[in-house]
Design a protein around this motif. Structure first.
Motif, PDB file in Angstrom:
ATOM      1  N   LEU A   1      43.869  29.427  32.184  1.00 32.25           N
ATOM      2  CA  LEU A   1      44.576  29.267  33.450  1.00 32.25           C
ATOM      3  C   LEU A   1      44.354  30.448  34.393  1.00 32.25           C
ATOM      4  O   LEU A   1      44.173  30.258  35.601  1.00 32.25           O
ATOM      5  N   MET A   2      44.369  31.653  33.871  1.00 32.01           N
ATOM      6  CA  MET A   2      44.128  32.791  34.754  1.00 32.01           C
ATOM      7  C   MET A   2      42.703  32.755  35.301  1.00 32.01           C
ATOM      8  O   MET A   2      42.474  33.055  36.479  1.00 32.01           O
ATOM      9  N   GLN A   3      41.755  32.379  34.466  1.00 28.51           N
ATOM     10  CA  GLN A   3      40.372  32.280  34.935  1.00 28.51           C
ATOM     11  C   GLN A   3      40.255  31.212  36.014  1.00 28.51           C
ATOM     12  O   GLN A   3      39.546  31.389  37.007  1.00 28.51           O
TER      13      GLN A   3
ATOM     14  N   LYS B   1      38.650  32.570  44.630  1.00 27.68           N
ATOM     15  CA  LYS B   1      37.363  32.895  45.246  1.00 27.68           C
ATOM     16  C   LYS B   1      36.825  31.704  46.036  1.00 27.68           C
ATOM     17  O   LYS B   1      36.217  31.875  47.107  1.00 27.68           O
ATOM     18  N   ALA B   2      37.037  30.483  45.522  1.00 27.12           N
ATOM     19  CA  ALA B   2      36.579  29.282  46.230  1.00 27.12           C
ATOM     20  C   ALA B   2      37.262  29.151  47.583  1.00 27.12           C
ATOM     21  O   ALA B   2      36.637  28.818  48.592  1.00 27.12           O
ATOM     22  N   VAL B   3      38.574  29.410  47.611  1.00 24.52           N
ATOM     23  CA  VAL B   3      39.300  29.367  48.887  1.00 24.52           C
ATOM     24  C   VAL B   3      38.759  30.442  49.822  1.00 24.52           C
ATOM     25  O   VAL B   3      38.538  30.199  51.019  1.00 24.52           O
ATOM     26  N   ALA B   4      38.524  31.625  49.276  1.00 25.07           N
ATOM     27  CA  ALA B   4      38.072  32.744  50.104  1.00 25.07           C
ATOM     28  C   ALA B   4      36.713  32.474  50.737  1.00 25.07           C
ATOM     29  O   ALA B   4      36.449  32.931  51.861  1.00 25.07           O
TER      30      ALA B   4
ATOM     31  N   ARG C   1      33.112  35.535  32.580  1.00 25.72           N
ATOM     32  CA  ARG C   1      33.219  36.694  33.471  1.00 25.72           C
ATOM     33  C   ARG C   1      32.031  36.754  34.425  1.00 25.72           C
ATOM     34  O   ARG C   1      32.186  37.072  35.620  1.00 25.72           O
ATOM     35  N   ALA C   2      30.846  36.433  33.909  1.00 27.17           N
ATOM     36  CA  ALA C   2      29.651  36.453  34.762  1.00 27.17           C
ATOM     37  C   ALA C   2      29.722  35.365  35.830  1.00 27.17           C
ATOM     38  O   ALA C   2      29.298  35.573  36.974  1.00 27.17           O
ATOM     39  N   LEU C   3      30.250  34.213  35.477  1.00 26.14           N
ATOM     40  CA  LEU C   3      30.396  33.135  36.459  1.00 26.14           C
ATOM     41  C   LEU C   3      31.323  33.563  37.591  1.00 26.14           C
ATOM     42  O   LEU C   3      31.057  33.285  38.769  1.00 26.14           O
ATOM     43  N   LEU C   4      32.403  34.226  37.244  1.00 27.73           N
ATOM     44  CA  LEU C   4      33.329  34.693  38.275  1.00 27.73           C
ATOM     45  C   LEU C   4      32.683  35.769  39.146  1.00 27.73           C
ATOM     46  O   LEU C   4      32.830  35.765  40.371  1.00 27.73           O
ATOM     47  N   ASP C   5      31.945  36.676  38.527  1.00 32.07           N
ATOM     48  CA  ASP C   5      31.359  37.798  39.273  1.00 32.07           C
ATOM     49  C   ASP C   5      30.218  37.363  40.188  1.00 32.07           C
ATOM     50  O   ASP C   5      30.061  37.906  41.288  1.00 32.07           O
ATOM     51  N   HIS C   6      29.413  36.397  39.757  1.00 26.57           N
ATOM     52  CA  HIS C   6      28.157  36.119  40.455  1.00 26.57           C
ATOM     53  C   HIS C   6      28.139  34.809  41.240  1.00 26.57           C
ATOM     54  O   HIS C   6      27.255  34.633  42.083  1.00 26.57           O
ATOM     55  N   THR C   7      29.051  33.896  40.965  1.00 23.83           N
ATOM     56  CA  THR C   7      29.015  32.613  41.667  1.00 23.83           C
ATOM     57  C   THR C   7      29.560  32.787  43.078  1.00 23.83           C
ATOM     58  O   THR C   7      30.626  33.377  43.287  1.00 23.83           O
ATOM     59  N   THR C   8      28.820  32.261  44.043  1.00 22.32           N
ATOM     60  CA  THR C   8      29.231  32.374  45.445  1.00 22.32           C
ATOM     61  C   THR C   8      29.362  31.015  46.123  1.00 22.32           C
ATOM     62  O   THR C   8      29.942  30.931  47.204  1.00 22.32           O
TER      63      THR C   8
END
Length: 675
Positions: free
Chosen positions: A240-242, A249-252, A215-222
């Protein structure tokens, strides 16, 4: 005194003016006139790192990996000796677990950093990511109080200094984490010690990361690349959902090629209305031709016409970077097979003006694509650029470009050939032979005459035996017999590098074919003394070749250099060829010794390699060694099983796995509430 760290030991022992002067006698010794202090830098220079690399390779070949481990850990800042002496102690401190050298909170933060790195987060880690990941992993009773707890823990791990005066580092020198600031005053980011990164994951590669870390990787990785890598790790673990969230986020944030991965992950179950794939088509970056091609592959292959229409209405053909001609060629082919001929023509017209025409191979491929598409006018434009701009020294791909031009634009081929002849290094026998062959195949006679006029037989280097032989053949095919004799009269055998056992037979045969037997025998004799004996296959060929020439003394010399002891036993096919050669040459003692070594030391983790070696051992009558080899294989059936992690589909988990390890419930793109 040997060696003594400046900080803290020298400074501590020589510091005056303290109550009771606890180190007075030591200070008196170190400060006296008889003591000569040698200041040693705290890091290696680039030259010293190269010297260490040579030493480390020698040590690793002898079974000692410590210098190589220290080099890998310290190469970034040159602090190799610190890792050599302190790395194992730091690793041992971490292995002791929480509550020993590191507190529970420190150990949780450090574990989060190590796991993040192994999952694919390559950039330095922000404090918030580590704090959130560690906080979620700690038992509620272990969680620290106070708003500044993370700052204190990260300071302790990166400087070694705790607020209570105790230390977390090893010998006041090697810390568990460090802070690679891009500039002074910027927000601190953190990296785990390289020595720990090297060793910790290798000991437990399947250890799952905590849900709080994901969860932290998703929230903080840019960073786009980190998000892409983390998505692949999540996918491999079945999250898979993660993976979908990370790739979204990578596409965005603009990853050039991540869109196809997200589009491929989504299917009619997870994206029943196609909204996710429409979003991908509408937001995928368009500057990377490979990224666009891969996305078209997925959308076209999965029959997503609506998403494909959204993508093509964004006109990727006018946005992609055309500098990479190879990537453009592949995209052109994909556009055409997907039915977008107009877009392909537009892209082709842009490419001839802006693509890199210096790279001969991709330029030839692009010319072929233009010709296939019937774009004769733009073909002529690119052909003219290729004749002017293509790297004429690139003999690896120049023949294909010359062939394309000579067939469809001969004047441009002649111009390019003239440039190549003028700029080629006439001392490079390999390149000269390659160019002569290419010019002969295209019948570019003026260029051939010009190149022969530079007298390669007088100037070609003689150290590469294969190149010399190739040049002899190229000259002979052009009827340049006098030039061949002039080249051989320079005695290439005396200058040839015979360290490559593959090259020696070719040179010897060439010399014999031109009645230079004395030189041929001299080359063979040198090879027996000097050739590389590590690679078994070419050594076997050389040995049999020497035997054919009746050079039994040289065969004995070669064997006497330790071929059996040094041949790479992890090359099963090569060892098999060497076993057969020894058998044919009736070298019974050497055969038995090599068979025994192969049976004892070869890698038995690859079933195919084991089968090859077993077959050869049985072929040469070494049944005892074959039995010994077979006894080392624990279970061939187990070895033959696929080592890859089963996919969620193979595990009958179409929705993947939740972060807590349980099978995931049905989820869709809409459930993720992505924007």
């Amino acid at each position: 005194m040997g060696t003594l760290w400046t900080d803290p030991y020298w400074e501590e022992l020589t510091r005056p003016g303290r109550a009771e002067d606890p180190h007075g006698q030591v200070r008196g010794l170190l400060d006296c006139a008889a003591c000569r202090r040698v200041i040693v830098p705290d890091h290696f220079s680039a030259a010293e790192l190269r010297t260490w690399l040579t030493m480390a390779r020698t040590a690793e070949a002898g079974g000692d990996r410590r210098p190589a481990d220290a080099l890998r850990a310290g190469v970034a800042d040159g602090r190799v000796v610190q890792h050599l002496s302190g790395g194992p102690a730091l690793l041992a401190a971490y292995r002791c677990g929480p509550g020993s050298h590191f507190s529970h909170v420190e150990h949780a933060v450090l574990t989060a950093a190590l796991d993040a790195r192994h999952l694919g987060h390559r950039r330095p880690l922000p404090a918030g990511l580590l704090a959130d990941a560690a906080d979620g992993a700690l038992h509620p009773r272990r969680r620290p109080g106070g708003a500044a707890w993370a700052e204190a823990v990260l300071k302790a791990l990166s400087t070694g200094e705790r607020d209570d005066g105790r230390r977390t580092d090893i010998r006041h020198t090697l810390t568990a984490m460090h802070t690679p600031l891009t500039r002074s005053g910027s927000d601190a980011v953190y990296e785990p010690a390289d020595y720990l990164v090297q060793h910790v994951r290798g000991e437990s590669p399947d250890r799952p990361a905590t849900p709080s870390l994901w969860r932290a990787l998703l929230d903080h990785t840019t960073d786009a690349d980190d998000l892409m890598n983390l998505g692949w790790s999540a996918h491999q673990h079945g999250y898979l959902m993660q993976a979908a969230r990370l790739w979204h986020k990578a596409v965005a944030v603009g990853h050039p090629a991540c869109a196809y991965a997200l589009a491929e992950l989504l299917d009619d179950d997870t994206d029943p209305q196609g909204k996710g794939r429409l979003w991908v088509a509408g937001h995928a970056p368009l500057y990377d031709p490979d990224g666009v091609r891969l996305l078209i592959d997925v959308l076209h292959g999965n029959e997503q016409p609506a998403a494909l229409d959204v993508l093509m209405r964004r006109e990727p053909e006018i946005h992609v970077d055309c500098d990479d001609a190879d990537a453009v060629v592949y995209l052109l082919a994909r556009l055409r097979t997907a039915g977008f001929q107009g877009a392909a023509v537009t892209l082709a017209e842009r490419a001839v003006e802006t693509s890199d025409a210096t790279d001969a191979g991709p330029c030839a491929d692009l010319l072929e694509s233009l010709r296939t598409m019937g774009l004769d006018d733009v073909y002529g434009v690119l052909a003219a650029r290729a004749a002017r701009e293509a790297d004429a020294t690139d003999v690896a791909f120049l023949p294909s470009l010359l062939a394309e031009l000579n067939t469809h634009s001969p004047a441009h081929a002649a111009a390019l050939a003239a440039r190549a002849v003028a700029v080629i290094d006439i001392s490079d026998a390999n390149n000269v032979a390659t160019l002569l062959d290419a010019l002969r195949e295209q019948d570019l006679r003026d260029a051939i005459t010009a190149l022969l006029g530079r007298a390669p037989e007088e100037h070609a280097g003689l150290d590469d035996p294969e190149a010399v032989c190739w040049l002899v053949e190229a000259l002979e095919q052009l009827g340049q017999t006098e030039a061949v004799h002039a080249l051989l009269a320079r005695d290439p055998g005396a200058s040839a590098d015979v360290s490559d056992p593959d090259a020696v037979p070719w040179l010897v045969r060439t010399l014999l074919a031109y009645d230079r037997s004395a030189e041929a025998i001299a080359v063979a004799a040198r090879a027996a003394d000097e050739t590389d004996i590590f690679h078994p296959s070419p050594v076997a060929e050389l040995m049999e070749f020497l035997h054919e020439l009746g050079m039994r003394t040289e065969v004995a010399t070669l064997l006497g250099r330790g071929v059996v002891a040094h041949a790479d036993v992890d090359d099963p096919e090569g060892i098999g060829e060497l076993l057969v050669a020894l058998h044919r040459l009736e070298q019974g003692e050497a055969l038995a010794s090599l068979a025994s070594r192969a049976a004892s030391d070869s890698d038995v983790s690859d079933p195919d390699a084991v089968d090859v070696l077993l077959e050869r051992l049985e072929e040469v009558g070494q049944d005892e060694a074959a039995g010994k080899l077979l006894s080392r294989v624990p279970d061939l059936e187990e070895l033959e099983e696929d080592d890859e992690v089963p996919s969620p589909e193979e595990l009958a988990l179409p929705w993947g796995i939740d972060l807590d390890g349980r099978p995931a419930d049905r989820w869709t793109w809409d459930d993720m509430n992505l924007t």
